[in-house]
Design an enzyme around this catalytic site. Structure first.
Site, mmCIF file in Angstrom:
data_model
loop_
_atom_site.group_PDB
_atom_site.id
_atom_site.type_symbol
_atom_site.label_atom_id
_atom_site.label_comp_id
_atom_site.label_asym_id
_atom_site.label_seq_id
_atom_site.Cartn_x
_atom_site.Cartn_y
_atom_site.Cartn_z
ATOM 1 N N ASP A 215 43.066 -14.590 14.811
ATOM 2 C CA ASP A 215 42.645 -14.017 13.285
ATOM 3 C C ASP A 215 42.771 -15.105 12.452
ATOM 4 O O ASP A 215 43.758 -16.216 12.729
ATOM 5 C CB ASP A 215 43.678 -13.089 13.159
ATOM 6 C CG ASP A 215 44.027 -12.020 14.227
ATOM 7 O OD1 ASP A 215 42.934 -11.636 14.888
ATOM 8 O OD2 ASP A 215 45.056 -11.531 14.364
ATOM 9 N N ASP A 254 38.178 -13.254 16.217
ATOM 10 C CA ASP A 254 38.853 -11.928 16.341
ATOM 11 C C ASP A 254 39.200 -11.177 15.133
ATOM 12 O O ASP A 254 37.953 -11.005 14.258
ATOM 13 C CB ASP A 254 40.196 -12.057 17.104
ATOM 14 C CG ASP A 254 40.814 -10.746 17.563
ATOM 15 O OD1 ASP A 254 40.027 -9.861 17.586
ATOM 16 O OD2 ASP A 254 42.014 -10.636 17.701
ATOM 17 N N ASP A 258 44.835 -9.037 10.544
ATOM 18 C CA ASP A 258 45.188 -8.140 11.613
ATOM 19 C C ASP A 258 46.755 -7.732 11.415
ATOM 20 O O ASP A 258 47.578 -8.807 11.193
ATOM 21 C CB ASP A 258 45.087 -8.369 13.026
ATOM 22 C CG ASP A 258 43.658 -8.369 13.651
ATOM 23 O OD1 ASP A 258 42.869 -7.921 12.641
ATOM 24 O OD2 ASP A 258 43.306 -8.571 14.754
ATOM 25 N N ARG A 310 36.016 -2.017 11.334
ATOM 26 C CA ARG A 310 37.335 -1.961 11.138
ATOM 27 C C ARG A 310 37.882 -2.439 9.670
ATOM 28 O O ARG A 310 38.491 -3.419 9.603
ATOM 29 C CB ARG A 310 38.031 -3.034 12.065
ATOM 30 C CG ARG A 310 37.681 -2.756 13.640
ATOM 31 C CD ARG A 310 38.659 -3.802 14.676
ATOM 32 N NE ARG A 310 38.347 -3.463 15.932
ATOM 33 C CZ ARG A 310 38.792 -4.066 16.994
ATOM 34 N NH1 ARG A 310 39.471 -5.118 16.761
ATOM 35 N NH2 ARG A 310 38.545 -3.724 18.331
#
Length: 438
Positions: A215, A254, A258, A310
């Site tokens: 991330d 990714d 996160d 997301r």
């Protein structure tokens, strides 16, 4: 304007003493600010490095200087809780060696790693879809990934503020905020947390997928974090910059931010997220029931532009998403999938968000069911029109309904702006570069 000068570095880097640089009083005052709203203001304050002594105010422009300002040893910097304010100047490439030279995959690849051999060995037409890769080539890929992680994943300790001067960029790596508390990150362009060694997993979905590790910012077992006025994207290497392998996108990125295991009391405000697939996962696994009572996150004033999914996807957490702007696209490498993913025992509260979508995107896709049972939206608009987003979702998905009433109320003060009028202001304010005097 009065100017205050702080010694920016007093350590040896690449054989020479780093140059002291000037920080103005206005810049220092901005760096000492904390969040005004959201979960980061609950159960204690989020002040970052506001209490830093003058000798703990740094200006850094290389990976080596950043690591030194954070404590001096990337492997142990997370344990350094001395308050510090770190100004980022220019572009920091996290692949760079100690002399400042950017590095490619060859710098981190294990001697036994061979990409062509890896692809041949795990081609699902011969290896199958029933098991994840195993064997010497997968072991070599994992060792290569660990080599990259040790160098490009930069550990941030408690009581730190990392703030960009005008045009500051951190590229090609990750800031890891893990097992710490009280961290502020502001006014930085983050780009391209590129995994040189993604893993093929034939068991992921019906057709298999390539999965990346990194991330741009990863938060885990950390509390009281504020991320504000930053920009996040895949940069110069979008997901389609290389041809598919096994008929699937060879994913090298990714998440953007996160937020995982036991993280809590986090506010994410006035950022721009763009040109990316998986933006935020809140909670990494359905099995981590220890996350119950954690993962409390606020997203406000952010701009989600040309992102796929997301925004966020939540497990367990009480997540407040209000007064954000969403401008997805129906086609391209980041074609819209969904916005809010209601995962196991999640409690997403969406309020007064603005969506600008084309006729090719069904508003019933804004919510998605991922074993969640409940979510709530009120006051949001789609192309300026007030719509009941949960009713639209439930009408399209009667087999997986979401109850429209969460069982919590934000324990902090906030004001909702009219979502029909917020778009221009968010476009002007969101992302790096909007803070004055930096």
């Amino acid at each position: 304007m009065k100017t205050m000068k702080y010694l920016a570095a007093a350590y040896l880097l690449a054989g020479s003493v780093a140059q002291a640089q000037t920080v103005t009083a206005d810049q220092l005052a901005i760096a000492q600010q904390g969040p005004a709203l959201g979960w980061a203001t609950v159960e204690g304050e989020t002040t970052g490095g506001a209490n830093a002594a003058p000798e703990q105010v740094f200006v850094v422009s290389t990976r080596a200087e950043l690591v030194a300002a954070l404590g001096g040893d990337n492997a142990s910097n997370a344990s350094n809780d001395t308050p510090a304010i770190i100004f980022v100047a220019g572009t920091i490439d996290l692949t760079a060696d100690d002399a400042g030279n950017p590095q490619d995959a060859s710098a981190f690849a294990d001697p036994d790693y061979d990409l062509d051999a890896y692809i041949a060995a795990y081609d699902p037409q011969t290896y199958g879809f029933e098991a994840e890769p195993e064997g010497p080539l997968e072991d070599a890929r994992e060792r290569s990934e660990q080599n990259q992680k040790a160098h490009t994943m930069i550990r941030v300790g408690s009581n730190k503020t990392i703030i960009g001067m005008d045009g500051a960029r951190i590229i090609n790596g990750t800031l890891l905020v893990k097992r710490v508390e009280n961290v502020i990150i502001r006014n930085i362009i983050f780009e391209d947390s590129y995994d040189f060694f993604p893993q093929w997993d034939g068991t992921d979905g019906s057709q298999g997928n390539w999965n990346a590790e990194y991330d741009l910012i990863s938060i885990e077992e950390a509390t009281h974090i504020w991320i504000d006025n930053c920009s996040f994207s895949d940069g110069a290497r979008p997901d389609d910059h290389l041809p598919p392998v096994f008929g699937r996108v060879k994913q090298h990125h990714d998440g953007l931010i996160d937020i995982k295991k036991l993280a809590n009391y986090i506010t994410v405000t006035d950022n721009r997220f763009f040109d990316h697939d998986k933006v935020h996962v809140i909670g990494s696994s359905d099995s981590r029931t220890e996350n119950i009572g954690h993962l409390r996150v606020t997203f406000a004033g952010n701009w989600y532009d040309n992102v796929r999914q997301r925004t966020p996807r939540v497990r367990f957490g009480e997540v407040h998403v209000f007064n954000n702007l969403f401008t997805p696209r129906a086609d391209g490498p980041y074609s819209f999938s969904y916005a809010f993913g209601a995962g196991k025992e999640s409690r997403i509260l969406s309020e007064a968000n603005a969506f600008e979508i084309s006729a090719d995107i069904d508003a019933g896709r804004i919510f998605r069911h991922y074993k969640g049972e409940i979510a709530q939206d009120s006051g949001s608009v789609v192309n300026g029109e007030a719509l009941d987003l949960l009713a639209l979702y439930n009408a399209a998905n009667p087999e997986k309904p979401l109850a429209d009433q969460v069982d919590w109320t934000p324990p902090y003060s906030y004001e909702l702006a009219d979502p029909a009028t917020i778009a221009d202001g968010i476009r002007a304010r969101a992302g790096a570069g909007a803070l004055s005097e930096l």
